[in-house]
Structure formats: C-alpha cells, structure tokens
Design a protein around this motif. Structure first.
Motif, PDB file in Angstrom:
ATOM      1  N   VAL A   1       0.856  -1.185   0.000  1.00  7.24           N
ATOM      2  CA  VAL A   1       0.000   0.000   0.000  1.00  7.24           C
ATOM      3  C   VAL A   1       0.891   1.234   0.000  1.00  7.24           C
ATOM      4  O   VAL A   1       1.734   1.396   0.891  1.00  7.24           O
ATOM      5  CB  VAL A   1      -0.925   0.024   1.238  1.00  7.24           C
ATOM      6  CG1 VAL A   1      -1.608   1.379   1.372  1.00  7.24           C
ATOM      7  CG2 VAL A   1      -1.968  -1.083   1.153  1.00  7.24           C
ATOM      8  N   VAL A   2       0.718   2.112  -0.997  1.00  8.45           N
ATOM      9  CA  VAL A   2       1.555   3.305  -1.113  1.00  8.45           C
ATOM     10  C   VAL A   2       0.721   4.470  -1.630  1.00  8.45           C
ATOM     11  O   VAL A   2      -0.416   4.292  -2.072  1.00  8.45           O
ATOM     12  CB  VAL A   2       2.749   3.067  -2.071  1.00  8.45           C
ATOM     13  CG1 VAL A   2       3.618   1.916  -1.589  1.00  8.45           C
ATOM     14  CG2 VAL A   2       2.266   2.798  -3.500  1.00  8.45           C
ATOM     15  N   THR A   3       1.297   5.667  -1.591  1.00  7.46           N
ATOM     16  CA  THR A   3       0.647   6.828  -2.205  1.00  7.46           C
ATOM     17  C   THR A   3       1.446   7.359  -3.383  1.00  7.46           C
ATOM     18  O   THR A   3       1.041   8.323  -4.024  1.00  7.46           O
ATOM     19  CB  THR A   3       0.443   7.959  -1.176  1.00  7.46           C
ATOM     20  OG1 THR A   3       1.694   8.268  -0.555  1.00  7.46           O
ATOM     21  CG2 THR A   3      -0.568   7.547  -0.123  1.00  7.46           C
TER      22      THR A   3
ATOM     23  N   GLU B   1      -7.720   5.080   4.220  1.00  6.71           N
ATOM     24  CA  GLU B   1      -8.696   4.213   3.553  1.00  6.71           C
ATOM     25  C   GLU B   1      -8.002   3.051   2.842  1.00  6.71           C
ATOM     26  O   GLU B   1      -8.491   1.910   2.865  1.00  6.71           O
ATOM     27  CB  GLU B   1      -9.508   5.024   2.546  1.00  6.71           C
ATOM     28  CG  GLU B   1     -10.444   6.040   3.165  1.00  6.71           C
ATOM     29  CD  GLU B   1     -11.101   6.914   2.113  1.00  6.71           C
ATOM     30  OE1 GLU B   1     -12.297   6.720   1.851  1.00  6.71           O
ATOM     31  OE2 GLU B   1     -10.406   7.782   1.540  1.00  6.71           O
ATOM     32  N   GLU B   2      -6.888   3.330   2.197  1.00  7.39           N
ATOM     33  CA  GLU B   2      -6.131   2.271   1.526  1.00  7.39           C
ATOM     34  C   GLU B   2      -5.686   1.216   2.535  1.00  7.39           C
ATOM     35  O   GLU B   2      -5.782   0.003   2.290  1.00  7.39           O
ATOM     36  CB  GLU B   2      -4.899   2.859   0.829  1.00  7.39           C
ATOM     37  CG  GLU B   2      -5.184   3.737  -0.370  1.00  7.39           C
ATOM     38  CD  GLU B   2      -3.901   4.209  -1.037  1.00  7.39           C
ATOM     39  OE1 GLU B   2      -2.874   3.502  -0.929  1.00  7.39           O
ATOM     40  OE2 GLU B   2      -3.906   5.284  -1.660  1.00  7.39           O
ATOM     41  N   THR B   3      -5.191   1.681   3.677  1.00  2.55           N
ATOM     42  CA  THR B   3      -4.677   0.773   4.700  1.00  2.55           C
ATOM     43  C   THR B   3      -5.787  -0.093   5.283  1.00  2.55           C
ATOM     44  O   THR B   3      -5.627  -1.316   5.438  1.00  2.55           O
ATOM     45  CB  THR B   3      -3.985   1.581   5.815  1.00  2.55           C
ATOM     46  OG1 THR B   3      -2.922   2.359   5.248  1.00  2.55           O
ATOM     47  CG2 THR B   3      -3.420   0.668   6.887  1.00  2.55           C
TER      48      THR B   3
ATOM     49  N   VAL C   1       3.062  -0.791   4.246  1.00  2.00           N
ATOM     50  CA  VAL C   1       2.322   0.461   4.074  1.00  2.00           C
ATOM     51  C   VAL C   1       3.334   1.600   4.081  1.00  2.00           C
ATOM     52  O   VAL C   1       4.102   1.748   5.040  1.00  2.00           O
ATOM     53  CB  VAL C   1       1.297   0.682   5.200  1.00  2.00           C
ATOM     54  CG1 VAL C   1       0.583   2.021   5.014  1.00  2.00           C
ATOM     55  CG2 VAL C   1       0.283  -0.458   5.244  1.00  2.00           C
ATOM     56  N   GLU C   2       3.331   2.405   3.022  1.00  2.00           N
ATOM     57  CA  GLU C   2       4.294   3.501   2.939  1.00  2.00           C
ATOM     58  C   GLU C   2       3.598   4.857   2.895  1.00  2.00           C
ATOM     59  O   GLU C   2       2.701   5.084   2.082  1.00  2.00           O
ATOM     60  CB  GLU C   2       5.166   3.360   1.690  1.00  2.00           C
ATOM     61  CG  GLU C   2       6.237   4.457   1.613  1.00  2.00           C
ATOM     62  CD  GLU C   2       7.009   4.461   0.307  1.00  2.00           C
ATOM     63  OE1 GLU C   2       8.218   4.751   0.351  1.00  2.00           O
ATOM     64  OE2 GLU C   2       6.405   4.188  -0.749  1.00  2.00           O
TER      65      GLU C   2
ATOM     66  N   ARG D   1      -2.800   8.964  10.855  1.00  2.00           N
ATOM     67  CA  ARG D   1      -4.164   8.420  10.853  1.00  2.00           C
ATOM     68  C   ARG D   1      -4.179   6.980  10.338  1.00  2.00           C
ATOM     69  O   ARG D   1      -4.937   6.139  10.840  1.00  2.00           O
ATOM     70  CB  ARG D   1      -5.085   9.309  10.007  1.00  2.00           C
ATOM     71  CG  ARG D   1      -5.372  10.666  10.639  1.00  2.00           C
ATOM     72  CD  ARG D   1      -6.472  11.397   9.897  1.00  2.00           C
ATOM     73  NE  ARG D   1      -6.052  11.837   8.569  1.00  2.00           N
ATOM     74  CZ  ARG D   1      -5.504  13.012   8.305  1.00  2.00           C
ATOM     75  NH1 ARG D   1      -5.286  13.885   9.285  1.00  2.00           N
ATOM     76  NH2 ARG D   1      -5.176  13.342   7.073  1.00  2.00           N
ATOM     77  N   ALA D   2      -3.348   6.694   9.342  1.00  2.00           N
ATOM     78  CA  ALA D   2      -3.277   5.329   8.816  1.00  2.00           C
ATOM     79  C   ALA D   2      -2.711   4.375   9.868  1.00  2.00           C
ATOM     80  O   ALA D   2      -3.204   3.255  10.039  1.00  2.00           O
ATOM     81  CB  ALA D   2      -2.418   5.298   7.552  1.00  2.00           C
TER      82      ALA D   2
END
Length: 538
Positions: free
Chosen positions: A154-156, A282-284, A306-307, A332-333
């Motif tokens: 999971v990344v942005t 949300e992704e996490t 998770v990044e 928050r994640a």
C-alpha cells in the motif's frame, strides 16, 4: 595456636571455595533460564522458531526525520487548539532509532534503504532487491508468500517506486519501473508473490497505444498492456475512486487485487480531493480487512507494507505545508491499523520507521543578520490551501490574459494566503519558465514566513525513529528486546524475517535467475523530478 591456625585455614579455604561455587551456580542457572524461557521470545534469536498465526504490518515513512514529527506535532496543536502535551499516535510508540547509510554512501536513497529492510543487507543507492554486487536478494515479502502468508503493498506514490519495488522485485536501477511492474505481477522465477497492491503508477502497466479505457498516459515502451493481461490472469482491477469504493473498505475484495488509482503519484493530502482519490488511511483499512478475510481459515497470517510515500516528496520540494499534512495522513493510517490489530484475535505486530530523512529540515530559521528570535509560525502552514507543487502547475498551465492578476490574487492570496508579497516576487513567478523553479520560489515564500529551514533538496544522514506496537504484550516485549535503542536499518529487516521464520538465504537461491539487468548501457547520472538518482540510458 597450631590448631587454631589450622581451623582458620580450613575455614578460609571453605569460604574461598563457596565464593567461587555460588556465583558459578547462579550464572549457570541464569543461563539455563535464559535459554529455556520463552517469555521474551529469545529462543528465536538463537535459532528457535516462532509458532502460531501472526500478522506483520511494516510501515515506512519515506523521508520523515525526527524534526518532521516535531513540526507536525506543533502544527496539529496549533490548528486544533490542543495542549502542548497532546502528541501524535506515533509519538506514543517510539522505541528506538535507526542508522540509515547505504553500502556506497553515508547518505542513502530510498532504494538502498528499502532493500536494507526487505533483504536485511546493505546495498548501493539505486538498488532494488539486489545486493552490492547486483545479485538478486530474497525479500521478506517473497519469503512470507513462500511460507504460506498472504502479502500486500500500500503506497501513495507509484507502486513501482523504490520502496514497494524493493520488496517485490529485483532490478539493478530503480528507474527500471516497467520491469518492476512485470515482476510484481508474477513474471519472474517465483511467479506471483503479491496478493494485493494499492497505489499509483498505472503508467508503467500500459502503453500509449493501449485500450483508452485504462487511460491515456501509459508510458511503457514495449507496447504491453499489463493491466489487461492481469485481468485475464484473474486479478481484480481497480482504476478509480468509484471502483475503489466498491471494495467497501476491504469487505468486497477478490484477491489478487491490483488497484492503480493514478497514472503517477496520488496527489499530496493537502491537494487530494476525496471524491477523486482515497486517503492512505482508507487504503490501509481496505488492505488489512481484505487480508484478514483471505487468511481467516488459514494457519498463516499476512505481511503488509504500508508507505507514507510523499512525505519524502514534500521534503525534496522543501514544502512544509505539504509535509505536515502528509505526516498527519500517515499518523491516521497507523492509528487505523492499530485499532484493527486490537480487534483481531491474531497476534499482530506493527513496526514503523523511515528509510532516511529528506530536506535537512529545521524547525527554526534565521531570517535576519541579527541574532534570531526563538520562534516558528505554524499559522503560515495552516493558511496554505495547496502545495507548492499544485500552485506551480496552476501558474505553468495558465492560459488567460492577465497572468499577473492570477498569480497575485488566485495563487498568492487565495491558495497560499500570502499578502505581503513584493513586486519582484510576482515578476519572478510570472516570467520564470521552469516549473520546478517556480515551485521552489513558492515553497521558500512559505518557509521564510514560517521561519522553517531546509539545508538540501536531497536526503540527509540523520538517524530516524523506530516505532512499534502489538496487540500481544509478549510480542511487543520481544520487539523491544531486539529493536529498542539505536540499530542499523538491516536489523529491522532481520527481526521481521526471524519473526516470520523466513530463511532469506534460501529465498535468495530461488530467485538467482531473475532478469534484473537493463541489458543496455546505463549511467547513474540521471535524476527524476524529485532529485533521486535513478539511472538511465546513456
């Protein structure tokens, strides 16, 4: 007298004997307890095996140094009118710090940093899942999958970028993102090793002549459409916010999942529109729920990376307004993952650290020749409604007849809430042709007024923090036994491998035949828009 002497002599000999025997017995008993005790999991450090179902969520705050936390903490307190002792969620789980150097430099890049975590070894700047001799090295994600765990990324930023790439692919240069994409989908000796991918980077999965339903910004040079092929191979594909919402935060996911939510990077949280892009939180949540569901009937859990990817980009751009929002989004994640771990019946550990610090950030700045005041002003960051990246693109793309008015009233006054600009500021922004220079100017106008300092547009060698949490006290105690204090970044990877009973050397043997070289003459003197040395064709 002789008898008295003899009795005293015998007594002294006995006392000396007991002085030797008793401490020896104590040491032997202590050693026995140390070896046999499992209270702190020490057996795993000496060749023993962990048992029981378990999950690992490994967080990487790309480019976040200790000052990023300090800056964000004070910013949050100002914005929400909180007490000075109200801290971030991350602050509550600090256990140590990490040294970050690469094999070829005291200052690492994200590729070498991620490879240190993924393979538990030092490599050169630019290396993706290969050692310092450019030999592919087995990763924790691969080892977890081979051992029966489910895996996710999971990344942005782009899913093919350095950090996710180093866990799921093996290439000599981080710029080989087209090849990274192929390997992530299973086109290498091990086959598919990733069950879930959520992030950006769609451009490296299709070409410009692909079906337009996937977009119009494909950049693959080989004409391949990996997305179409992935769908045929059984991947559930998600390409926009509407389709992401249909996943119902992980309750409606069919693995393997390929969610490519942007052609390049997902926008900074400061610029992100909720109706267009999901948050990192949300992704996490989606990833954890999906992996929990997939492993509910298994005796193995999952490994998830998770990044907080774009903390690094804000640092490269020297944009404090964007950076504090990125750190808050990550916090928050992390909090969401902690809450889900607390609800889980499966032992779950959360470890969070950074690959390096970016920008040489200082929460103070001398702006006059006279001795400085001891201040910095979070309200300046709070006033900014957009990042320098966003604003510079608006200036670059302006097509109207009055650019000066647009820069003054729309960009400076409305987007950044800067009203004390000068004529020379406006003239520069109007006439400068290079967007990155415009971006630098805008970000410095913010930093100067907030009295925030930067020493570089690159990375620094400062040690970074390590955070940890578990829903089981025994597991958290074990993490602290191994990672509390100051450690090399490779030790974090080594601990996770031990925790999951992964033999990275054996995994390395199984991926030796992976295609990793670009096959053409490359030079290291090629940089991307963030200043990363990525390598490229001469």
């Amino acid at each position: 007298m002789a008898k008295v002497f003899q009795r005293g002599h015998r007594y002294n000999k006995a006392r000396q004997f007991m002085r030797f025997v008793i401490p020896t017995l104590i040491l032997l008993l202590a050693g026995f307890n140390l070896v046999t005790s499992s209270d702190k999991g020490l057996e795993s450090f000496f060749g023993g095996k962990h048992s029981g179902k378990r999950n690992v969520i490994f967080f990487v705050t790309d480019g976040m140094g200790p000052t990023s936390l300090s800056l964000t903490r004070s910013f949050r307190q100002y914005v929400h009118e909180l007490a000075y002792n109200d801290v971030l969620v991350l602050d509550q789980h600090l256990i140590g710090s990490s040294r970050t150097r690469a094999s070829d430099s005291l200052v690492t890049d994200s590729a070498a940093g991620a490879t240190a975590f993924a393979c538990a070894l030092k490599s050169y700047n630019g290396a993706i899942g290969v050692d310092s001799d450019k030999v592919p090295c087995g990763t924790i994600l691969e080892g977890a999958k081979l051992a029966g765990y489910h895996t996710g990324l999971v990344v942005t930023t782009r899913i093919t970028d350095a950090t996710p790439g180093a866990f799921s692919a093996h290439v000599d240069f981080r710029s080989q993102e087209d090849l990274i994409a192929e390997q992530q989908l299973g086109e290498y000796p091990l086959g598919r090793q990733v069950d879930l991918m959520i992030g950006g980077g769609r451009t490296h999965f299709y070409s410009s002549n692909s079906d337009p339903k996937y977009g119009d910004r494909g950049s693959r040079k080989d004409g391949k459409n990996l997305i179409s092929k992935a769908e045929k191979d059984g991947w559930q594909y998600v390409g926009n916010r509407e389709q992401f919402d249909q996943l119902q935060l992980g309750q409606n996911v069919s693995l393997p999942l390929l969610a490519l939510l942007a052609d390049h990077d997902i926008p900074f949280d400061l610029d992100r529109k909720d109706e267009e892009y999901p948050s990192l939180e949300e992704e996490t949540i989606t990833a954890i729920n999906a992996l929990n569901e997939a492993t509910k009937d298994s005796d193995k859990g999952f490994f998830l990376l998770v990044e907080g990817s774009r903390i690094d980009h804000a640092g490269h751009q020297n944009d404090p307004s964007a950076q504090v929002r990125e750190v808050l989004a990550f916090d928050r994640a992390f909090q969401a993952a902690k809450k889900l771990a607390d609800k889980s019946q499966v032992e779950t550990i959360l470890i969070s650290t950074s690959d390096h610090e970016t920008g040489g950030l200082a929460a103070s700045r001398q702006i006059t020749k006279s001795y400085p005041d001891y201040v910095w002003y979070p309200e300046v960051l709070s006033n900014a409604q957009h990042s320098g990246e966003y604003c510079s693109k608006q200036i670059e793309g302006y097509k109207g007849d009055d650019k000066k008015s647009f820069v003054q009233h729309e960009v400076l006054e409305k987007m950044l809430e800067i009203h004390d600009y000068t004529d020379s500021d406006v003239d520069y922004l109007i006439n400068e042709k290079d967007r990155n220079s415009i971006q630098d100017k805008l970000n410095d106008m913010i930093s100067f007024r907030a009295e925030i300092g930067w020493s570089t547009h690159g990375h620094s060698a400062v040690d970074v923090n390590i955070y940890a949490y578990s829903n089981r006290k025994k597991a958290l105690d074990e993490i602290k036994d191994y990672l509390q204090g100051n450690h090399e970044n490779t030790e974090i990877g080594d601990y996770m491998a031990r925790y999951l009973n992964i033999d990275l050397a054996q995994v390395t043997k199984e991926i030796r035949d992976t295609k990793h070289s670009p096959g053409k003459k490359f030079t290291a003197k090629v940089f991307d828009e963030y200043g990363h040395k990525v390598g490229g064709l001469e």
